[in-house]
Every structure is written in structure tokens, then in C-alpha cells.
Design a protein around this motif. Structure first.
Motif, mmCIF file in Angstrom:
data_model
loop_
_atom_site.group_PDB
_atom_site.id
_atom_site.type_symbol
_atom_site.label_atom_id
_atom_site.label_comp_id
_atom_site.label_asym_id
_atom_site.label_seq_id
_atom_site.Cartn_x
_atom_site.Cartn_y
_atom_site.Cartn_z
ATOM 1 N N PHE A 146 -51.889 0.864 -7.314
ATOM 2 C CA PHE A 146 -53.003 0.278 -6.552
ATOM 3 C C PHE A 146 -54.323 0.674 -7.512
ATOM 4 C CE2 PHE A 146 -50.936 -0.421 -2.490
ATOM 5 C CZ PHE A 146 -51.356 -1.433 -2.208
ATOM 6 N N ILE A 147 -54.987 1.278 -8.123
ATOM 7 C CA ILE A 147 -55.299 2.699 -9.296
ATOM 8 C C ILE A 147 -54.827 1.444 -10.725
ATOM 9 C CG2 ILE A 147 -56.058 4.538 -10.303
ATOM 10 C CD1 ILE A 147 -55.639 5.851 -7.073
ATOM 11 N N GLN A 148 -53.766 1.702 -10.592
ATOM 12 C CA GLN A 148 -53.332 1.491 -11.905
ATOM 13 C C GLN A 148 -53.804 -0.028 -12.113
ATOM 14 O OE1 GLN A 148 -48.999 1.726 -13.135
ATOM 15 N NE2 GLN A 148 -48.943 0.030 -13.762
ATOM 16 N N ALA A 149 -53.619 -0.991 -11.105
ATOM 17 C CA ALA A 149 -53.717 -2.946 -11.049
ATOM 18 C C ALA A 149 -55.056 -2.575 -11.187
ATOM 19 C CB ALA A 149 -53.060 -2.886 -9.791
ATOM 20 N N HIS A 150 -56.327 -1.555 -10.851
ATOM 21 C CA HIS A 150 -57.099 -2.574 -10.647
ATOM 22 C C HIS A 150 -58.229 -2.877 -11.861
ATOM 23 C CE1 HIS A 150 -61.757 -2.233 -9.324
ATOM 24 N NE2 HIS A 150 -61.167 -2.093 -8.039
ATOM 25 N N PRO A 151 -58.964 -4.092 -11.381
ATOM 26 C CA PRO A 151 -59.597 -4.869 -12.839
ATOM 27 C C PRO A 151 -60.150 -3.247 -13.385
ATOM 28 C CG PRO A 151 -60.077 -6.180 -10.998
ATOM 29 C CD PRO A 151 -59.190 -4.699 -9.864
ATOM 30 N N SER A 152 -61.206 -2.448 -12.878
ATOM 31 C CA SER A 152 -61.326 -1.837 -13.744
ATOM 32 C C SER A 152 -60.318 -0.774 -15.029
ATOM 33 C CB SER A 152 -62.828 -0.379 -13.241
ATOM 34 O OG SER A 152 -61.766 0.657 -12.616
ATOM 35 N N ARG A 153 -59.464 -1.104 -14.905
ATOM 36 C CA ARG A 153 -58.523 -0.071 -15.541
ATOM 37 C C ARG A 153 -57.864 -1.491 -16.772
ATOM 38 N NH1 ARG A 153 -56.690 4.148 -13.872
ATOM 39 N NH2 ARG A 153 -57.936 6.054 -12.888
ATOM 40 N N GLN A 154 -58.148 -2.341 -16.488
ATOM 41 C CA GLN A 154 -57.282 -3.623 -17.386
ATOM 42 C C GLN A 154 -57.512 -3.280 -18.806
ATOM 43 O OE1 GLN A 154 -54.560 -4.478 -15.875
ATOM 44 N NE2 GLN A 154 -55.650 -3.340 -14.628
ATOM 45 N N VAL A 155 -57.042 -3.661 -20.115
ATOM 46 C CA VAL A 155 -57.888 -3.494 -20.592
ATOM 47 C C VAL A 155 -58.776 -4.673 -21.989
ATOM 48 C CG1 VAL A 155 -55.571 -3.031 -21.818
ATOM 49 C CG2 VAL A 155 -55.805 -5.332 -21.750
ATOM 50 N N ASP A 156 -58.657 -5.603 -21.037
ATOM 51 C CA ASP A 156 -60.173 -7.442 -21.022
ATOM 52 C C ASP A 156 -60.771 -6.675 -19.928
ATOM 53 O OD1 ASP A 156 -58.457 -7.404 -18.783
ATOM 54 O OD2 ASP A 156 -57.950 -9.288 -18.942
#
Length: 208
Positions: free
Chosen positions: A196-206
Motif C-alpha cells: 500500500f505504501i508503494q502504491a500510494h499517490p505520493s510515491r508515483q513518478v507523476d
């Protein structure tokens, strides 16, 4: 595989969670909805609906709509499963997913909100619309999930894949979660889970 995604899209978010829970790596292809990249001819040639998410397989086949993508992942990569338990428990998980994916999320989709504004709705009225439908949906989910662990058990599954992005949307739209202690418990567990941490919006490239 390539996932065409937008960091704040809840439907993209749920696919990212499913991929992460299954330990699958994909190349993220950001599609900025605010800049209208989903309506550009090159993207429409790939996805005629002009939305995200879209999963492009190594074969070149492209899958649209998050429920279909998640079902495909579950069928092709069954371990770890997102649908644990007996048929009744799996049906309950699908019920939570459908409630969020069909009855809640579509009503605060950016295209719906823009249509409301085009029809003369004020910002206050749009905010009231969002709060009403999200609150109504979360109240139903609160009654459908258990008192311990994740939504329906000790391990995260399909219901959690759908719920956590909806919680993110509620927080983004300033919808209070105070009335939903079960949902708050699940959200707290997910906040500590690597997938869930990996998928969080804050972790996205965009992420802006």
C-alpha cells in the motif's frame, strides 16, 4: 507490462495496490488528466475511452477498466490471492469492491464533477455532492467489514484494494472519517503495509 496511470486516480491506485500485493513490476506511464493527456490522439489510439488505468501486457494486448484488470491479475497470478475464504466470503469482498467501484467512485469522477459545474453548480454544491455520496458509501462499507484486521480478515484482499483509494479520495475532498472506526482501522494497517505504501499517490513518478 506497462500501466498507464494518473497518481491521483483512485481506479489507477487500486490497480497499483493489486500489482504491489502480488509482487508484480510494471513500467508506469503517467497520463496527466489535468493537462488533458488522456484526450490526445496518440493515447486515444491506444484507449478509445480516453481514461486510466490501462494495462498493456508484454504481448501488446491492452486491458481497460480496473475491475477487469484486477480480475486478470488474479487469474494469471493467483498467489497471493486477493479473494480468500469460502464462496460466501469472496462474495462479500466482491460486494465491497462493487459498492465502491460502481456506486461511490463514479459519482466523484472528474468528468461528473465537471458536468455538474457546466450545469451551473457552485463549488459549494459540488462539495456537498461529493460529501453526500462518499459518506453514504463509506457508511455502507463500515457495516460490511469486520472488527479485526483488514476488511475481511487478517490479510489484505480485494475489499481493501478498493477501500484504501476511496479513503484517500475522502481525505482529499475533506470528507470526515470520524464516523467510521472500522474503516479507520483498516486504513491504519494499510499505511504500514509495503504494498500500500508503494502504491500510494505520493510515491508515483507523476506526483507534482
Amino acid at each position: 507490462m506497462k500501466l498507464y496511470t494518473y497518481y491521483r486516480s483512485t481506479s489507477s491506485y487500486r490497480v497499483r495496490i493489486a500489482l504491489a500485493l502480488k509482487g508484480l513490476s510494471v513500467q508506469a506511464v503517467p497520463i496527466n488528466l489535468l493537462k488533458g493527456q488522456q484526450r490526445q490522439p496518440d493515447y486515444l489510439a491506444l484507449n478509445p475511452q480516453g481514461r486510466v488505468p490501462m494495462l498493456e501486457l508484454d504481448s501488446g494486448e491492452r486491458l481497460l477498466q480496473s475491475p477487469a484488470i484486477i480480475e486478470y491479475l488474479e487469474e494469471c497470478y493467483p498467489t497471493p490471492t486477493l479473494l480468500v475464504g469460502d464462496p460466501l466470503q469472496r462474495a462479500r469482498a466482491r460486494g465491497v469492491a462493487a459498492l465502491i467501484g460502481c456506486d461511490v467512485h463514479p459519482l466523484h469522477n472528474v468528468s461528473v464533477l465537471n458536468r455538474l459545474r457546466e450545469g451551473g453548480a457552485s463549488d459549494t454544491q459540488v462539495a456537498e455532492w461529493i460529501s453526500h455520496w462518499i459518506s453514504q458509501g463509506l457508511a455502507a462499507v463500515e457495516s460490511m467489514i469486520g472488527d479485526q484486521g483488514y476488511c475481511l480478515g487478517a490479510l489484505p484482499g480485494l475489499a481493501d484494494v478498493y477501500l484504501i483509494p476511496q479513503v484517500y479520495a475522502a481525505e482529499r475532498f475533506n470528507v470526515s472519517l470520524a464516523a467510521y472506526p472500522r474503516i479507520a482501522r483498516v486504513a491504519a494497517l494499510a499505511a504500514q503495509h509495503p504494498a500500500f505504501i508503494q502504491a500510494h499517490p505520493s510515491r508515483q513518478v507523476d506526483t507534482p
